[in-house]
Design a protein around this motif. Structure first.
Motif, PDB file in Angstrom:
ATOM      1  N   TYR A   1       0.819  -1.208   0.000  1.00 46.65           N
ATOM      2  CA  TYR A   1       0.000   0.000   0.000  1.00 46.65           C
ATOM      3  C   TYR A   1       0.857   1.265   0.000  1.00 46.65           C
ATOM      4  O   TYR A   1       1.863   1.353   0.690  1.00 46.65           O
ATOM      5  CB  TYR A   1      -0.931   0.020   1.214  1.00 46.65           C
TER       6      TYR A   1
ATOM      7  N   SER B   1      -0.081   5.733  -0.657  1.00 41.51           N
ATOM      8  CA  SER B   1      -1.143   6.707  -0.922  1.00 41.51           C
ATOM      9  C   SER B   1      -0.744   7.476  -2.171  1.00 41.51           C
ATOM     10  O   SER B   1       0.438   7.774  -2.379  1.00 41.51           O
ATOM     11  CB  SER B   1      -1.321   7.649   0.259  1.00 41.51           C
ATOM     12  N   LYS B   2      -1.731   7.773  -3.006  1.00 46.77           N
ATOM     13  CA  LYS B   2      -1.485   8.471  -4.267  1.00 46.77           C
ATOM     14  C   LYS B   2      -2.331   9.731  -4.311  1.00 46.77           C
ATOM     15  O   LYS B   2      -3.515   9.701  -4.020  1.00 46.77           O
ATOM     16  CB  LYS B   2      -1.835   7.568  -5.451  1.00 46.77           C
ATOM     17  N   ARG B   3      -1.682  10.833  -4.671  1.00 50.06           N
ATOM     18  CA  ARG B   3      -2.413  12.086  -4.847  1.00 50.06           C
ATOM     19  C   ARG B   3      -3.116  12.014  -6.199  1.00 50.06           C
ATOM     20  O   ARG B   3      -2.530  11.662  -7.206  1.00 50.06           O
ATOM     21  CB  ARG B   3      -1.460  13.269  -4.795  1.00 50.06           C
TER      22      ARG B   3
ATOM     23  N   PHE C   1      -4.753  12.682  -0.854  1.00 47.11           N
ATOM     24  CA  PHE C   1      -4.141  11.371  -0.996  1.00 47.11           C
ATOM     25  C   PHE C   1      -5.190  10.288  -0.776  1.00 47.11           C
ATOM     26  O   PHE C   1      -5.994  10.382   0.144  1.00 47.11           O
ATOM     27  CB  PHE C   1      -3.006  11.185   0.023  1.00 47.11           C
ATOM     28  N   LYS C   2      -5.148   9.262  -1.637  1.00 43.26           N
ATOM     29  CA  LYS C   2      -6.016   8.094  -1.461  1.00 43.26           C
ATOM     30  C   LYS C   2      -5.127   6.863  -1.346  1.00 43.26           C
ATOM     31  O   LYS C   2      -4.148   6.718  -2.084  1.00 43.26           O
ATOM     32  CB  LYS C   2      -6.958   7.920  -2.651  1.00 43.26           C
ATOM     33  N   ARG C   3      -5.488   5.982  -0.446  1.00 40.28           N
ATOM     34  CA  ARG C   3      -4.731   4.750  -0.245  1.00 40.28           C
ATOM     35  C   ARG C   3      -5.006   3.805  -1.412  1.00 40.28           C
ATOM     36  O   ARG C   3      -6.154   3.526  -1.743  1.00 40.28           O
ATOM     37  CB  ARG C   3      -5.146   4.105   1.075  1.00 40.28           C
ATOM     38  N   ARG C   4      -3.929   3.310  -2.025  1.00 40.33           N
ATOM     39  CA  ARG C   4      -4.024   2.393  -3.152  1.00 40.33           C
ATOM     40  C   ARG C   4      -3.059   1.232  -2.939  1.00 40.33           C
ATOM     41  O   ARG C   4      -2.031   1.369  -2.291  1.00 40.33           O
ATOM     42  CB  ARG C   4      -3.668   3.085  -4.478  1.00 40.33           C
TER      43      ARG C   4
ATOM     44  N   CYS D   1       7.081  11.174   1.083  1.00 32.53           N
ATOM     45  CA  CYS D   1       6.581  11.315  -0.291  1.00 32.53           C
ATOM     46  C   CYS D   1       7.697  11.188  -1.318  1.00 32.53           C
ATOM     47  O   CYS D   1       8.846  11.534  -1.073  1.00 32.53           O
ATOM     48  CB  CYS D   1       5.894  12.664  -0.476  1.00 32.53           C
TER      49      CYS D   1
ATOM     50  N   LYS E   1       2.929   8.512  -1.488  1.00 29.67           N
ATOM     51  CA  LYS E   1       3.323   8.645  -0.090  1.00 29.67           C
ATOM     52  C   LYS E   1       3.370   7.263   0.545  1.00 29.67           C
ATOM     53  O   LYS E   1       2.394   6.518   0.506  1.00 29.67           O
ATOM     54  CB  LYS E   1       2.305   9.523   0.643  1.00 29.67           C
TER      55      LYS E   1
ATOM     56  N   THR F   1       4.250   4.711   3.999  1.00 31.24           N
ATOM     57  CA  THR F   1       3.883   4.756   5.416  1.00 31.24           C
ATOM     58  C   THR F   1       5.022   5.217   6.308  1.00 31.24           C
ATOM     59  O   THR F   1       4.790   5.712   7.408  1.00 31.24           O
ATOM     60  CB  THR F   1       3.386   3.380   5.903  1.00 31.24           C
TER      61      THR F   1
END
Length: 163
Positions: free
Chosen positions: A34, A36-38, A45-48, A92, A105, A107
Motif C-alpha cells: 500500500y 497513498s497516491k495524490r 491522498f487516497k490509499r491504493r 513522499c 506517499k 507509510t
C-alpha cells in the motif's frame, strides 16, 4: 497504446474479473503493498494497493488478489523519466512521466526508500531489456529508430549472435 490497456480494464470490469487477470503473462512481480497516491483532479491522498512488475507499476483500490479489487491505472516503466525523493514532504516521492507526475506517499521513510530503489531498478532493467531487444532487431535488419509497428516476421536467431 493507452486505449489498449483502458480497454483491458473495461473488459475486466464488465466481466467482474479479478484485477490480477489484466496483467500480461510474462510479467514478474517485484514488489507490492500500500501507498497513498495524490489524485490528478482531487489533490487529496487516497490509499491504493501498488504492484510493481518488470514492465508496469499497477495501482488498485485494494489488494490485487482480492475479489472486487479494481485496477485504477498503471504506469509503463518504459515512460518513467525520473523518480524524485520529496524530502520536504513526509514519506513522499514523485514519479515523472511525459504525461503526468505521480505523487506517492509511503507509510514510513524506510518503505519510501525501498519503493524508490525497487522502481528505479525495475526502470533500468526495462530500459536495458529494450536496448537488448533493439540490438536483436537491428541485427535482423529492422530499422527500430523509425518504426513504431510491431514486427512479427523476424528470422529466429540466437541472442549470442548479436553480441
Amino acid at each position: 497504446l493507452m486505449l489498449h490497456w483502458i480497454d483491458q480494464i473495461n473488459v475486466a470490469a464488465e466481466e467482474k474479473q479479478c484485477s490480477l487477470q489484466v496483467r500480461k503473462e510474462n510479467e514478474k512481480s517485484i514488489r507490492n503493498g500500500y501507498l497513498s497516491k495524490r489524485g490528478f483532479f482531487n489533490s487529496a491522498f487516497k490509499r491504493r494497493y501498488f504492484l510493481l512488475t518488470n514492465q508496469h507499476l499497477y495501482y488498485y483500490t485494494d489488494d490485487h488478489t482480492s475479489v472486487g479489487a479494481t485496477l485504477k491505472g498503471k504506469i509503463d516503466l518504459e515512460v518513467i523519466e525520473g523518480i524524485e525523493d520529496n524530502a520536504g514532504s513526509e514519506h513522499c516521492f514523485s514519479i515523472h512521466t511525459p504525461f503526468r507526475v505521480y505523487c506517492l506517499k509511503a507509510t514510513n521513510e524506510g518503505s519510501k526508500r525501498e519503493w524508490i530503489k525497487d522502481i528505479s531498478k525495475a526502470v533500468e532493467a526495462e530500459k536495458q531489456a529494450r536496448r537488448e531487444g533493439e540490438k536483436i532487431l537491428l541485427a535482423a535488419g529492422v530499422d527500430v529508430r523509425h518504426s513504431s509497428r510491431i514486427v512479427t516476421d523476424i528470422p529466429s536467431m540466437d541472442i549470442k549472435d548479436v553480441r
